[in-house]
Motif scaffolding. Sequence first.
Motif, PDB file in Angstrom:
ATOM      1  N   MET A   1     -12.729 -11.636   3.652  1.00  0.00           N
ATOM      2  CA  MET A   1     -11.696 -12.024   4.624  1.00  0.00           C
ATOM      3  C   MET A   1     -10.578 -10.984   4.644  1.00  0.00           C
ATOM      4  SD  MET A   1      -9.641 -15.647   4.890  1.00  0.00           S
ATOM      5  CE  MET A   1      -8.540 -15.313   3.532  1.00  0.00           C
ATOM      6  N   THR A   2      -9.940 -10.808   5.805  1.00  0.00           N
ATOM      7  CA  THR A   2      -8.802  -9.913   5.929  1.00  0.00           C
ATOM      8  C   THR A   2      -7.723 -10.300   4.924  1.00  0.00           C
ATOM      9  OG1 THR A   2      -9.253  -9.769   8.287  1.00  0.00           O
ATOM     10  CG2 THR A   2      -7.106  -8.988   7.568  1.00  0.00           C
ATOM     11  N   GLU A   3      -7.042  -9.293   4.377  1.00  0.00           N
ATOM     12  CA  GLU A   3      -5.941  -9.547   3.461  1.00  0.00           C
ATOM     13  C   GLU A   3      -4.974 -10.557   4.088  1.00  0.00           C
ATOM     14  OE1 GLU A   3      -2.470  -6.969   1.169  1.00  0.00           O
ATOM     15  OE2 GLU A   3      -3.988  -5.945   2.384  1.00  0.00           O
ATOM     16  N   LEU A   4      -4.563 -11.548   3.326  1.00  0.00           N
ATOM     17  CA  LEU A   4      -3.768 -12.657   3.876  1.00  0.00           C
ATOM     18  C   LEU A   4      -2.483 -12.178   4.546  1.00  0.00           C
ATOM     19  CD1 LEU A   4      -4.248 -15.348   1.077  1.00  0.00           C
ATOM     20  CD2 LEU A   4      -5.274 -15.324   3.365  1.00  0.00           C
ATOM     21  N   THR A   5      -1.824 -11.166   3.973  1.00  0.00           N
ATOM     22  CA  THR A   5      -0.561 -10.697   4.561  1.00  0.00           C
ATOM     23  C   THR A   5      -0.780  -9.898   5.844  1.00  0.00           C
ATOM     24  OG1 THR A   5      -0.591  -8.730   3.142  1.00  0.00           O
ATOM     25  CG2 THR A   5       0.647 -10.656   2.343  1.00  0.00           C
ATOM     26  N   ALA A   6      -2.024  -9.551   6.148  1.00  0.00           N
ATOM     27  CA  ALA A   6      -2.303  -8.811   7.385  1.00  0.00           C
ATOM     28  C   ALA A   6      -2.542  -9.736   8.577  1.00  0.00           C
ATOM     29  CB  ALA A   6      -3.517  -7.904   7.183  1.00  0.00           C
ATOM     30  N   LEU A   7      -2.671 -11.038   8.310  1.00  0.00           N
ATOM     31  CA  LEU A   7      -2.944 -11.988   9.391  1.00  0.00           C
ATOM     32  C   LEU A   7      -1.701 -12.248  10.222  1.00  0.00           C
ATOM     33  CD1 LEU A   7      -5.045 -14.637   7.395  1.00  0.00           C
ATOM     34  CD2 LEU A   7      -5.920 -12.829   8.907  1.00  0.00           C
ATOM     35  N   THR A   8      -1.871 -12.346  11.531  1.00  0.00           N
ATOM     36  CA  THR A   8      -0.774 -12.738  12.407  1.00  0.00           C
ATOM     37  C   THR A   8      -0.487 -14.227  12.227  1.00  0.00           C
ATOM     38  OG1 THR A   8      -2.209 -13.329  14.252  1.00  0.00           O
ATOM     39  CG2 THR A   8      -1.497 -11.009  14.116  1.00  0.00           C
ATOM     40  N   ILE A   9       0.599 -14.699  12.798  1.00  0.00           N
ATOM     41  CA  ILE A   9       0.915 -16.129  12.707  1.00  0.00           C
ATOM     42  C   ILE A   9      -0.201 -16.955  13.339  1.00  0.00           C
ATOM     43  CG2 ILE A   9       2.490 -17.934  13.545  1.00  0.00           C
ATOM     44  CD1 ILE A   9       4.777 -15.921  13.181  1.00  0.00           C
ATOM     45  N   ALA A  10      -0.687 -16.511  14.499  1.00  0.00           N
ATOM     46  CA  ALA A  10      -1.769 -17.243  15.174  1.00  0.00           C
ATOM     47  C   ALA A  10      -3.021 -17.273  14.302  1.00  0.00           C
ATOM     48  CB  ALA A  10      -2.070 -16.596  16.529  1.00  0.00           C
TER      49      ALA A  10
ATOM     50  N   LEU B   1      -3.096 -16.901  10.979  1.00  0.00           N
ATOM     51  CA  LEU B   1      -2.787 -17.722   9.800  1.00  0.00           C
ATOM     52  C   LEU B   1      -2.948 -19.204  10.112  1.00  0.00           C
ATOM     53  CD1 LEU B   1       0.375 -16.495   7.849  1.00  0.00           C
ATOM     54  CD2 LEU B   1      -1.883 -17.039   6.920  1.00  0.00           C
ATOM     55  N   ARG B   2      -2.462 -19.593  11.263  1.00  0.00           N
ATOM     56  CA  ARG B   2      -2.557 -20.993  11.691  1.00  0.00           C
ATOM     57  C   ARG B   2      -4.016 -21.444  11.694  1.00  0.00           C
ATOM     58  NH1 ARG B   2      -0.431 -21.652  17.641  1.00  0.00           N
ATOM     59  NH2 ARG B   2      -2.300 -20.408  17.962  1.00  0.00           N
ATOM     60  N   ASP B   3      -4.905 -20.583  12.207  1.00  0.00           N
ATOM     61  CA  ASP B   3      -6.319 -20.928  12.261  1.00  0.00           C
ATOM     62  C   ASP B   3      -6.952 -20.899  10.873  1.00  0.00           C
ATOM     63  OD1 ASP B   3      -5.986 -21.121  14.980  1.00  0.00           O
ATOM     64  OD2 ASP B   3      -6.835 -19.149  15.425  1.00  0.00           O
ATOM     65  N   THR B   4      -6.581 -19.896  10.078  1.00  0.00           N
ATOM     66  CA  THR B   4      -7.140 -19.755   8.724  1.00  0.00           C
ATOM     67  C   THR B   4      -6.767 -20.951   7.850  1.00  0.00           C
ATOM     68  OG1 THR B   4      -7.096 -17.334   8.856  1.00  0.00           O
ATOM     69  CG2 THR B   4      -7.117 -18.306   6.644  1.00  0.00           C
ATOM     70  N   LEU B   5      -5.494 -21.356   7.908  1.00  0.00           N
ATOM     71  CA  LEU B   5      -5.042 -22.507   7.122  1.00  0.00           C
ATOM     72  C   LEU B   5      -5.652 -23.799   7.648  1.00  0.00           C
ATOM     73  CD1 LEU B   5      -1.289 -21.494   6.731  1.00  0.00           C
ATOM     74  CD2 LEU B   5      -2.979 -21.616   4.894  1.00  0.00           C
ATOM     75  N   GLY B   6      -5.744 -23.903   8.974  1.00  0.00           N
ATOM     76  CA  GLY B   6      -6.308 -25.112   9.581  1.00  0.00           C
ATOM     77  C   GLY B   6      -7.761 -25.322   9.224  1.00  0.00           C
TER      78      GLY B   6
ATOM     79  N   GLU C   1      -2.116 -33.679   8.987  1.00  0.00           N
ATOM     80  CA  GLU C   1      -0.797 -33.824   9.611  1.00  0.00           C
ATOM     81  C   GLU C   1      -0.095 -32.478   9.797  1.00  0.00           C
ATOM     82  OE1 GLU C   1       1.175 -36.370   6.863  1.00  0.00           O
ATOM     83  OE2 GLU C   1      -0.006 -38.160   7.402  1.00  0.00           O
ATOM     84  N   ALA C   2      -0.864 -31.422   9.995  1.00  0.00           N
ATOM     85  CA  ALA C   2      -0.287 -30.083  10.114  1.00  0.00           C
ATOM     86  C   ALA C   2       0.640 -29.975  11.319  1.00  0.00           C
ATOM     87  CB  ALA C   2      -1.389 -29.045  10.210  1.00  0.00           C
ATOM     88  N   ARG C   3       1.777 -29.340  11.103  1.00  0.00           N
ATOM     89  CA  ARG C   3       2.758 -29.092  12.168  1.00  0.00           C
ATOM     90  C   ARG C   3       2.552 -27.681  12.729  1.00  0.00           C
ATOM     91  NH1 ARG C   3       7.422 -30.795   8.045  1.00  0.00           N
ATOM     92  NH2 ARG C   3       5.965 -29.556   6.779  1.00  0.00           N
ATOM     93  N   PRO C   4       3.255 -27.287  13.801  1.00  0.00           N
ATOM     94  CA  PRO C   4       2.957 -26.027  14.491  1.00  0.00           C
ATOM     95  C   PRO C   4       3.009 -24.772  13.624  1.00  0.00           C
ATOM     96  CG  PRO C   4       4.341 -27.410  15.876  1.00  0.00           C
ATOM     97  CD  PRO C   4       4.241 -28.109  14.552  1.00  0.00           C
ATOM     98  N   LEU C   5       3.892 -24.734  12.611  1.00  0.00           N
ATOM     99  CA  LEU C   5       4.009 -23.546  11.754  1.00  0.00           C
ATOM    100  C   LEU C   5       3.620 -23.865  10.310  1.00  0.00           C
ATOM    101  CD1 LEU C   5       7.371 -21.971  13.029  1.00  0.00           C
ATOM    102  CD2 LEU C   5       5.078 -21.008  13.297  1.00  0.00           C
ATOM    103  N   GLU C   6       2.771 -24.838  10.119  1.00  0.00           N
ATOM    104  CA  GLU C   6       2.463 -25.315   8.768  1.00  0.00           C
ATOM    105  C   GLU C   6       1.973 -24.187   7.862  1.00  0.00           C
ATOM    106  OE1 GLU C   6       3.480 -27.883   6.598  1.00  0.00           O
ATOM    107  OE2 GLU C   6       2.847 -29.092   8.320  1.00  0.00           O
ATOM    108  N   GLY C   7       2.733 -23.940   6.789  1.00  0.00           N
ATOM    109  CA  GLY C   7       2.329 -22.969   5.784  1.00  0.00           C
ATOM    110  C   GLY C   7       2.575 -21.524   6.140  1.00  0.00           C
ATOM    111  N   VAL C   8       3.259 -21.259   7.263  1.00  0.00           N
ATOM    112  CA  VAL C   8       3.498 -19.867   7.700  1.00  0.00           C
ATOM    113  C   VAL C   8       4.750 -19.323   7.012  1.00  0.00           C
ATOM    114  CG1 VAL C   8       4.050 -18.381   9.656  1.00  0.00           C
ATOM    115  CG2 VAL C   8       2.353 -20.208   9.918  1.00  0.00           C
ATOM    116  N   PRO C   9       4.646 -18.250   6.214  1.00  0.00           N
ATOM    117  CA  PRO C   9       5.804 -17.725   5.483  1.00  0.00           C
ATOM    118  C   PRO C   9       6.684 -16.826   6.359  1.00  0.00           C
ATOM    119  CG  PRO C   9       3.713 -17.232   4.369  1.00  0.00           C
ATOM    120  CD  PRO C   9       3.403 -17.602   5.778  1.00  0.00           C
TER     121      PRO C   9
END
Length: 492
Positions: free
Chosen positions: A1-10, A12-17, A67-75
Amino acid sequence: MTELTALTIAELRDTLGRRQASAVEVAEAYVAAIEAANPSLNAYVAVTPDKALDMARASDARIAAGEARPLEGVPLGIKDLFATEGVHTQAASHILDGFKPGYESTVTANLWADGAVMLGKLNMDEFAMGSSNETSYYGPVVSPWRSEGSNAKIVPGGSSGGSASAVAAHLCAGATATDTGGSIRQPAAFTGTVGIKPTYGRCSRWGTVAFASSLDQAGPIARTVRDAAIMLKSMASVDPKDTTSADLPVPDYEQSIGETVKGLKIGIPREYRVEGMPEEIEKLWQQGIDWYRQAGAEIVDISLPHTKYALPAYYIVAPAEASSNLARYDGVRYGLRVECDDIIDMYEKTRAAGFGREVKRRILIGTYVLSAGYYDAYYVRAQKVRTLIKRDFELAFEAGVDAILTPATPSSAFGIGAMADADPVEMYLNDIFTVTVNMAGLPGLAVPAGLDSSGLPLGLQLIGRPFDEQTLFRVGQVIEDAAGSFAAPKWW
């Protein structure tokens, strides 16, 4: 998988979801990246790893419960201008030494309510006064970019230089920023990131340290147009604690991305072809015009005749409001205090020790233009010019223009210390393409559009109708698709 810090917010949202990574793993990756890079870049003035991990654990629990919200877990990184409860908030100034507010700004409260994770506070020009992030009490921020074949440190732009540098260096997924005369758009252009100054009133100013209250507006700096749209949706709101915030619905900005621009009218203001503009900037602007023609938009030449007065009028209005806003910092209730037997001495010595050179300069200018005998000649006249600038834009939009395309900056980023001995006006000229937007209260979007001959980023600016940020995201995507993305080669 791509390095986590290289992921865009969009992404990240999909990866976490999809539970391909946990919010804690993402937060840990960013904390490690900050520890490795911050000694070189000086983007953060305070890092909050414990808080980040606590918030990430809460996000993982919500994701697991569906119950994820729009920016759930995004640093995210937070500019040091936003009050964060119990966390360093000093506007990068010595005069607010040790200040940790007992309250949260509305913008950051909105982000936490949508599930975002706080990594820490980002460096900036002191009280947001600067165009290079060299006026900070904590020292200059270094851009992750370098000219080809050179190891010289360059500025990330200002005042939101910490925000831009951190986003470009992948030290946060996105960052809050503020824009009074270009402080989101100029650093975004300098670092190959996307920054939007929303319409005045779109985001609450409550809990944000004031520079010039009629000009200041919060907005995001992010890696892509889509990420900026996602962040702004969460940041924006009406707020009863800020009477200048607009009671208007906040659209789902992300929905407008990808819509065709065929048939839209893009205005090209002739007054932005300033004397001495570098050929690279002119060429980039023409490239942007060609991209819109190819996408089916109609290019319309327009006139904004009072543009030439915008910079001098801005540097009367903004310092005048700053001199009033900064009068509250006196050493009595919070922050730095230079102990003296006499209270007047304490005021004077605290302010002398607490404020940096550029802040003092602007307080003096502002006090002068508001003083008896000069108020009408300077401040009142500047406000009249401001009305004329606003009217220029209104006439252009009334004529059917959907967005206006201009350069974002008059050049690419310059070296740290390169303007140390220059006339301050030379530094102020960095805002020549951006201040009109603040004077008129309009939304403006900076999008990376290319690299100069030294391999440094250049951006284009889009200006929109009041509260029509969705059109800016729609047309901004055209530039991003045509130009591609730009990443700083890692050297830190």
